[in-house]
Design a protein around this motif. Structure first.
Motif, PDB file in Angstrom:
ATOM      1  N   CYS A 181       9.629  54.583   4.797  1.00 37.17           N
ATOM      2  CA  CYS A 181      10.910  54.270   4.158  1.00 37.17           C
ATOM      3  C   CYS A 181      10.905  52.911   3.447  1.00 37.17           C
ATOM      4  O   CYS A 181      11.354  52.809   2.311  1.00 37.17           O
ATOM      5  CB  CYS A 181      12.039  54.306   5.184  1.00 37.17           C
ATOM      6  SG  CYS A 181      12.515  55.972   5.688  1.00 37.17           S
ATOM      7  N   TYR A 312      15.541  61.189   8.198  1.00 38.34           N
ATOM      8  CA  TYR A 312      15.882  61.090   6.775  1.00 38.34           C
ATOM      9  C   TYR A 312      14.711  61.511   5.893  1.00 38.34           C
ATOM     10  O   TYR A 312      14.841  62.389   5.044  1.00 38.34           O
ATOM     11  CB  TYR A 312      16.292  59.657   6.436  1.00 38.34           C
ATOM     12  CG  TYR A 312      16.352  59.411   4.950  1.00 38.34           C
ATOM     13  CD1 TYR A 312      17.351  59.995   4.164  1.00 38.34           C
ATOM     14  CD2 TYR A 312      15.399  58.615   4.324  1.00 38.34           C
ATOM     15  CE1 TYR A 312      17.392  59.793   2.799  1.00 38.34           C
ATOM     16  CE2 TYR A 312      15.432  58.405   2.949  1.00 38.34           C
ATOM     17  CZ  TYR A 312      16.434  58.996   2.191  1.00 38.34           C
ATOM     18  OH  TYR A 312      16.455  58.806   0.834  1.00 38.34           O
ATOM     19  N   ARG A 313      13.560  60.897   6.100  1.00 39.07           N
ATOM     20  CA  ARG A 313      12.436  61.095   5.183  1.00 39.07           C
ATOM     21  C   ARG A 313      11.836  62.499   5.286  1.00 39.07           C
ATOM     22  O   ARG A 313      11.510  63.124   4.277  1.00 39.07           O
ATOM     23  CB  ARG A 313      11.364  60.036   5.456  1.00 39.07           C
ATOM     24  CG  ARG A 313      10.147  60.110   4.551  1.00 39.07           C
ATOM     25  CD  ARG A 313      10.523  59.880   3.096  1.00 39.07           C
ATOM     26  NE  ARG A 313      10.857  58.476   2.847  1.00 39.07           N
ATOM     27  CZ  ARG A 313      11.465  58.037   1.761  1.00 39.07           C
ATOM     28  NH1 ARG A 313      11.851  58.902   0.836  1.00 39.07           N
ATOM     29  NH2 ARG A 313      11.728  56.757   1.608  1.00 39.07           N
ATOM     30  N   ALA A 318      20.335  62.324   6.377  1.00 33.22           N
ATOM     31  CA  ALA A 318      20.589  60.924   6.038  1.00 33.22           C
ATOM     32  C   ALA A 318      21.640  60.267   6.927  1.00 33.22           C
ATOM     33  O   ALA A 318      21.752  59.036   6.931  1.00 33.22           O
ATOM     34  CB  ALA A 318      21.018  60.815   4.579  1.00 33.22           C
ATOM     35  N   LEU A 321      20.852  57.138   9.100  1.00 29.80           N
ATOM     36  CA  LEU A 321      20.458  55.856   8.515  1.00 29.80           C
ATOM     37  C   LEU A 321      21.467  54.761   8.838  1.00 29.80           C
ATOM     38  O   LEU A 321      21.096  53.591   9.007  1.00 29.80           O
ATOM     39  CB  LEU A 321      20.300  55.996   6.999  1.00 29.80           C
ATOM     40  CG  LEU A 321      19.145  56.870   6.508  1.00 29.80           C
ATOM     41  CD1 LEU A 321      19.157  56.938   4.985  1.00 29.80           C
ATOM     42  CD2 LEU A 321      17.800  56.343   7.004  1.00 29.80           C
ATOM     43  N   TYR A 363      15.356  46.579   4.743  1.00 24.86           N
ATOM     44  CA  TYR A 363      16.253  47.695   5.036  1.00 24.86           C
ATOM     45  C   TYR A 363      17.571  47.559   4.275  1.00 24.86           C
ATOM     46  O   TYR A 363      18.133  48.559   3.819  1.00 24.86           O
ATOM     47  CB  TYR A 363      16.536  47.825   6.536  1.00 24.86           C
ATOM     48  CG  TYR A 363      17.304  49.097   6.798  1.00 24.86           C
ATOM     49  CD1 TYR A 363      16.635  50.318   6.839  1.00 24.86           C
ATOM     50  CD2 TYR A 363      18.690  49.102   6.895  1.00 24.86           C
ATOM     51  CE1 TYR A 363      17.328  51.512   6.988  1.00 24.86           C
ATOM     52  CE2 TYR A 363      19.391  50.285   7.040  1.00 24.86           C
ATOM     53  CZ  TYR A 363      18.701  51.488   7.086  1.00 24.86           C
ATOM     54  OH  TYR A 363      19.381  52.665   7.203  1.00 24.86           O
ATOM     55  N   PHE A 366      16.907  48.869   0.920  1.00 25.15           N
ATOM     56  CA  PHE A 366      16.738  50.330   1.033  1.00 25.15           C
ATOM     57  C   PHE A 366      18.091  51.017   1.168  1.00 25.15           C
ATOM     58  O   PHE A 366      18.361  52.035   0.512  1.00 25.15           O
ATOM     59  CB  PHE A 366      15.839  50.626   2.225  1.00 25.15           C
ATOM     60  CG  PHE A 366      15.738  52.086   2.582  1.00 25.15           C
ATOM     61  CD1 PHE A 366      14.914  52.931   1.882  1.00 25.15           C
ATOM     62  CD2 PHE A 366      16.478  52.606   3.651  1.00 25.15           C
ATOM     63  CE1 PHE A 366      14.814  54.282   2.206  1.00 25.15           C
ATOM     64  CE2 PHE A 366      16.373  53.945   3.985  1.00 25.15           C
ATOM     65  CZ  PHE A 366      15.544  54.780   3.261  1.00 25.15           C
ATOM     66  N   ALA A 367      18.959  50.478   2.034  1.00 27.22           N
ATOM     67  CA  ALA A 367      20.258  51.108   2.280  1.00 27.22           C
ATOM     68  C   ALA A 367      21.129  51.086   1.025  1.00 27.22           C
ATOM     69  O   ALA A 367      21.877  52.038   0.764  1.00 27.22           O
ATOM     70  CB  ALA A 367      20.971  50.401   3.435  1.00 27.22           C
ATOM     71  N   THR A 369      20.193  51.307  -1.977  1.00 29.26           N
ATOM     72  CA  THR A 369      19.678  52.182  -3.028  1.00 29.26           C
ATOM     73  C   THR A 369      19.474  53.626  -2.558  1.00 29.26           C
ATOM     74  O   THR A 369      18.882  54.434  -3.271  1.00 29.26           O
ATOM     75  CB  THR A 369      18.339  51.632  -3.535  1.00 29.26           C
ATOM     76  OG1 THR A 369      17.407  51.525  -2.441  1.00 29.26           O
ATOM     77  CG2 THR A 369      18.518  50.252  -4.165  1.00 29.26           C
ATOM     78  N   THR A 370      19.956  53.927  -1.360  1.00 24.18           N
ATOM     79  CA  THR A 370      19.787  55.269  -0.787  1.00 24.18           C
ATOM     80  C   THR A 370      21.155  55.896  -0.557  1.00 24.18           C
ATOM     81  O   THR A 370      22.038  55.276   0.044  1.00 24.18           O
ATOM     82  CB  THR A 370      19.025  55.205   0.553  1.00 24.18           C
ATOM     83  OG1 THR A 370      17.768  54.558   0.345  1.00 24.18           O
ATOM     84  CG2 THR A 370      18.796  56.594   1.131  1.00 24.18           C
ATOM     85  N   ASP A 371      21.323  57.126  -1.002  1.00 23.21           N
ATOM     86  CA  ASP A 371      22.584  57.834  -0.765  1.00 23.21           C
ATOM     87  C   ASP A 371      22.734  58.130   0.712  1.00 23.21           C
ATOM     88  O   ASP A 371      21.834  58.678   1.355  1.00 23.21           O
ATOM     89  CB  ASP A 371      22.608  59.143  -1.547  1.00 23.21           C
ATOM     90  CG  ASP A 371      22.714  58.915  -3.055  1.00 23.21           C
ATOM     91  OD1 ASP A 371      23.251  57.850  -3.430  1.00 23.21           O
ATOM     92  OD2 ASP A 371      22.270  59.782  -3.820  1.00 23.21           O
ATOM     93  N   GLN A 372      23.885  57.757   1.273  1.00 25.68           N
ATOM     94  CA  GLN A 372      24.171  58.010   2.674  1.00 25.68           C
ATOM     95  C   GLN A 372      25.540  58.673   2.797  1.00 25.68           C
ATOM     96  O   GLN A 372      26.423  58.421   1.978  1.00 25.68           O
ATOM     97  CB  GLN A 372      24.161  56.701   3.487  1.00 25.68           C
ATOM     98  CG  GLN A 372      22.825  55.954   3.427  1.00 25.68           C
ATOM     99  CD  GLN A 372      22.799  54.754   4.335  1.00 25.68           C
ATOM    100  OE1 GLN A 372      23.307  54.790   5.445  1.00 25.68           O
ATOM    101  NE2 GLN A 372      22.181  53.689   3.867  1.00 25.68           N
TER     102      GLN A 372
END
Length: 373
Positions: A181, A312-313, A318, A321, A363, A366-367, A369-372
């Motif tokens: 991740c 998630y991965r 998701a 996360l 992280y 990462f958070a 730029t990641t859809d949650q």
């Protein structure tokens, strides 16, 4: 979920002539469910496994919970064996009505929808009398689990929380969170591999040195139900093992989903001390040190962060996360404390630095730029 097959199975189990699918002394499904219809069934949200759950309600309002544990990913056998053993020992698990190992179905008591987490939310204040009462009840149930004799047939069948399993779990943090991740490979953070290897050695050493008992392995607020009688009941115990006695206690008091106030956590630890000896004949918490308790929490949180990242991965889930920041905070704060209270000063200082300067900032990026959910 195999809903149609599950409903047909319920019809057969509820039939007066049904004989198959039952184990031990489990009682037959109520005949009222022999007319079960798909319209009466309410599939429930899934968990982190391949298991699925469904509530079925009869015309008169009676309810059952149904588990679909499809092979080859899942098996009903561990759940059924442990449920039957623990229920007989007075441990607050759901009663089983029917089990079909071949089909991968279980019909059981419906414990309603209230989890301890649904009452606590993500944070519990110092003076939450009602919530503290539930936690005390959960600790008393934990002491009953730890009092189970290690030489019984059911416990002998459980896997052991041995060195190989401990190491596989801590490797999840490096493999799935850091590398898969956050892209923090040893090439990017050269000190991480050697540090995490040394940390793994410490965690294994200290975990195996403390007394062992039956370990639920996921004893936390989302697996503790509050039933219609306002009693705490236990679910999701199919992965139970024999392992370090501090494991379930740290899972509860340093929950990956709920942050307890420090003073409340200390009172609950005192409650555990008071009840542990009366149930087991020995004081389990006195037999493991505070350092071992904290290191056990570190092992669990490394595992949890890795599992959340893997969900998630690999599995596209998701929603877990959002729980990683609390877990990383536990790890960093515990490393800071252990750098002052343990003999592992160098490892803990380096770990805190890695977490606060590399992992947590990475992280955060990462958070964002990641859809949650």
């Amino acid at each position: 979920m195999r809903l149609e097959q599950l409903i047909e199975w319920v019809r057969r189990m509820a039939s007066p002539t049904a004989q198959s699918g039952l184990i031990g002394n489990l009682r037959r499904v109520d005949p009222e469910f022999a007319a079960a219809e798909q319209a009466w069934a309410s599939p429930l949200p899934g968990d982190a496994s391949f298991r699925h759950y469904c509530r079925i309600t009869s015309p008169s309002g009676k309810r059952m919970m149904l588990m679909d544990a499809p092979a080859p990913h899942e098996s009903t056998r561990p759940f059924a064996t442990i449920a039957e053993d623990w229920f007989a020992a007075g441990i607050a698990v759901p009663e089983l009505f029917a089990v079909d190992d071949d089909a991968g179905f279980i019909a059981m008591e419906d414990l309603d929808d209230r989890t301890l987490f649904s009452l606590t939310g993500p944070r519990v204040a110092a003076r939450s009398t009602e919530i503290e009462h539930y936690y005390q009840a959960a600790i008393e149930s934990l002491c009953r689990i730890q009092a189970l004799p290690l030489d019984s047939e059911a416990v002998n069948a459980m896997p052991r929380y041995d060195e190989a399993l401990l190491r596989r779990e801590t490797a999840l943090f490096r493999d799935w969170l850091l590398e898969a991740c956050l892209e923090l490979s040893p090439a990017v953070v050269p000190q991480s591999h050697e540090l995490l290897t040394a940390l793994d050695d410490v965690l294994v050493l200290e975990a195996l040195a403390q007394p062992h008992s039956v370990v639920h392995r996921d004893y936390h607020s989302r697996n503790l139900m509050i039933d219609e009688r306002d009693a705490v009941r236990i679910i999701d115990f199919q992965d139970a093992v024999v392992g370090p006695s501090s494991y379930d206690l740290v899972s509860l008091l340093k929950d990956c989903y709920v942050l307890l106030d420090d003073s409340l956590r200390q009172r609950l630890m005192t409650h555990y001390i008071a009840h542990s000896g009366s149930r087991t004949g020995q004081n389990n918490v006195a037999a493991f040190t505070q350092v071992q308790f904290d290191l056990m929490g570190m092992q669990r949180h490394l595992k949890a962060a890795g599992i959340f990242a893997r969900l998630y991965r690999r599995d596209g889930k998701a929603r877990y996360l959002k729980d990683i920041p609390l877990v990383l905070t536990y790890l960093a704060d515990t490393a800071a404390a252990l750098s002052k209270t343990s003999r592992y000063v160098d490892i803990m200082q380096r770990l805190e630095t890695l977490l606060r300067k590399e992992v947590i900032p990475a992280y955060d990026v990462f958070a964002r730029t990641t859809d949650q959910p």
